[in-house]
Design a protein around this motif. Sequence first.
Motif, PDB file in Angstrom:
ATOM      1  N   UNK A 111       1.437   6.290  20.673  1.00  0.00           N
ATOM      2  CA  UNK A 111       2.949   5.634  21.132  1.00  0.00           C
ATOM      3  C   UNK A 111       3.196   4.394  19.943  1.00  0.00           C
ATOM      4  N   UNK A 112       2.278   3.637  19.880  1.00  0.00           N
ATOM      5  CA  UNK A 112       2.543   2.643  19.045  1.00  0.00           C
ATOM      6  C   UNK A 112       2.923   3.074  17.638  1.00  0.00           C
ATOM      7  N   UNK A 113       2.114   4.291  17.049  1.00  0.00           N
ATOM      8  CA  UNK A 113       2.462   4.800  15.563  1.00  0.00           C
ATOM      9  C   UNK A 113       3.751   5.107  15.472  1.00  0.00           C
ATOM     10  N   UNK A 114       4.149   5.803  16.722  1.00  0.00           N
ATOM     11  CA  UNK A 114       5.754   6.504  16.721  1.00  0.00           C
ATOM     12  C   UNK A 114       6.692   5.443  16.750  1.00  0.00           C
ATOM     13  N   UNK A 115       6.352   4.233  17.268  1.00  0.00           N
ATOM     14  CA  UNK A 115       7.328   3.141  17.482  1.00  0.00           C
ATOM     15  C   UNK A 115       7.265   2.006  16.425  1.00  0.00           C
ATOM     16  N   UNK A 116       6.299   2.407  15.450  1.00  0.00           N
ATOM     17  CA  UNK A 116       6.457   0.960  14.464  1.00  0.00           C
ATOM     18  C   UNK A 116       7.197   1.202  13.564  1.00  0.00           C
ATOM     19  N   UNK A 117       7.957   2.388  13.122  1.00  0.00           N
ATOM     20  CA  UNK A 117       9.032   2.517  11.941  1.00  0.00           C
ATOM     21  C   UNK A 117      10.136   1.872  12.646  1.00  0.00           C
ATOM     22  N   UNK A 118      11.083   1.063  11.580  1.00  0.00           N
ATOM     23  CA  UNK A 118      12.182   0.390  12.160  1.00  0.00           C
ATOM     24  C   UNK A 118      13.279   1.241  11.876  1.00  0.00           C
ATOM     25  N   UNK A 155       2.232  11.380  22.512  1.00  0.00           N
ATOM     26  CA  UNK A 155       1.360  11.601  23.687  1.00  0.00           C
ATOM     27  C   UNK A 155       0.384  10.710  23.991  1.00  0.00           C
ATOM     28  N   UNK A 156       0.196  10.252  25.314  1.00  0.00           N
ATOM     29  CA  UNK A 156      -0.728   9.583  26.038  1.00  0.00           C
ATOM     30  C   UNK A 156      -1.957  10.295  26.623  1.00  0.00           C
ATOM     31  N   UNK A 157      -3.150  10.237  26.275  1.00  0.00           N
ATOM     32  CA  UNK A 157      -3.974  11.293  26.836  1.00  0.00           C
ATOM     33  C   UNK A 157      -5.281  10.225  27.679  1.00  0.00           C
ATOM     34  N   UNK A 158      -5.382  10.249  28.766  1.00  0.00           N
ATOM     35  CA  UNK A 158      -6.189   9.585  29.657  1.00  0.00           C
ATOM     36  C   UNK A 158      -7.011  10.486  30.604  1.00  0.00           C
ATOM     37  N   UNK A 185       0.377  12.143  29.367  1.00  0.00           N
ATOM     38  CA  UNK A 185       1.934  12.028  29.351  1.00  0.00           C
ATOM     39  C   UNK A 185       2.161  12.458  27.994  1.00  0.00           C
ATOM     40  N   UNK A 186       3.252  13.226  27.988  1.00  0.00           N
ATOM     41  CA  UNK A 186       4.006  13.927  26.955  1.00  0.00           C
ATOM     42  C   UNK A 186       5.482  13.290  26.815  1.00  0.00           C
ATOM     43  N   UNK A 187       5.505  12.477  26.097  1.00  0.00           N
ATOM     44  CA  UNK A 187       6.922  11.526  26.078  1.00  0.00           C
ATOM     45  C   UNK A 187       7.885  11.918  24.716  1.00  0.00           C
ATOM     46  N   UNK A 188       9.130  11.798  24.895  1.00  0.00           N
ATOM     47  CA  UNK A 188      10.144  11.995  24.003  1.00  0.00           C
ATOM     48  C   UNK A 188      11.253  10.750  24.259  1.00  0.00           C
TER      49      UNK A 188
END
Length: 255
Positions: free
Chosen positions: A79-86, A94-97, A102-105
């Motif tokens: 999630x952090x990597x996907x949101x880092x771009x400006x 995806x958040x795997x626990x 969680x599969x997010x778009x």
Amino acid sequence: MKILLIAGSAMLLPLLTQAAPAAPDTDNPLPVAPVTLTDVRWTAEPADGAQDAPRLRLRHGPSNSDTPLDADRPEFAAAAAALADNAPGPIHFTVSHDAGTLACTGERTSAYAGKGRCRFTADPHFERQLAARGLAPRQRATLLAMLMVDATIEQADGLIREGVRPENADDLIAAAALDITPAYVRDLRSDALVLTRIEDAIACKAMDIDGAYVRDLAAAGYHGLSAQDVVAMKAMGITGAYAMAMNRAAEGNGR
């Protein structure tokens, strides 16, 4: 650091008692199919003066959870990597626990800012492990709350070994939300405090009581106090130093 926010309340209990009823209750400890929730929403906020790291907020029904996008929760690295771009644009992550995935778009509007939706799919093995320890949730949608606060089987087993067994799924969620670890329980124990229930550890952590505080009480001559006693003393601002000063004053008056 885990931060738990409940819509309309600053208390922890609403998350425990109001887990969204998206899936029916089940008495079967071995669910046939994993529970799936499709109405999970996410929003992201960049760091500012009030927070040290960008945050991802997950919302499902009345439950909210804010997660800093830092090294404390490595499962949120995608999630952090996907949101880092400006650059604005569509993203997915995806958040795997242990509790599930969680599969997010959604849409990124700028660096660490955006919103979207997620699909949560619980892990049947995790459910079976909970059931084997008597911790199966009354509502299977509660499994999402376990992902939100990072509740794990490892934590449950550690607390059981320390003699403060979670009695139900809500206890495990509360312990995870407050970051009550086996090490914290060991540090609390001293001649001053009798600690045998998870509720006692939860009450102490909620009042920011640590091992140093309890050891100071022991040094002041307190022994065998209940968690309720220690919590009440902390609430009244009684420290070990204050107790020792009062003891010295009492000894002086007795001469």
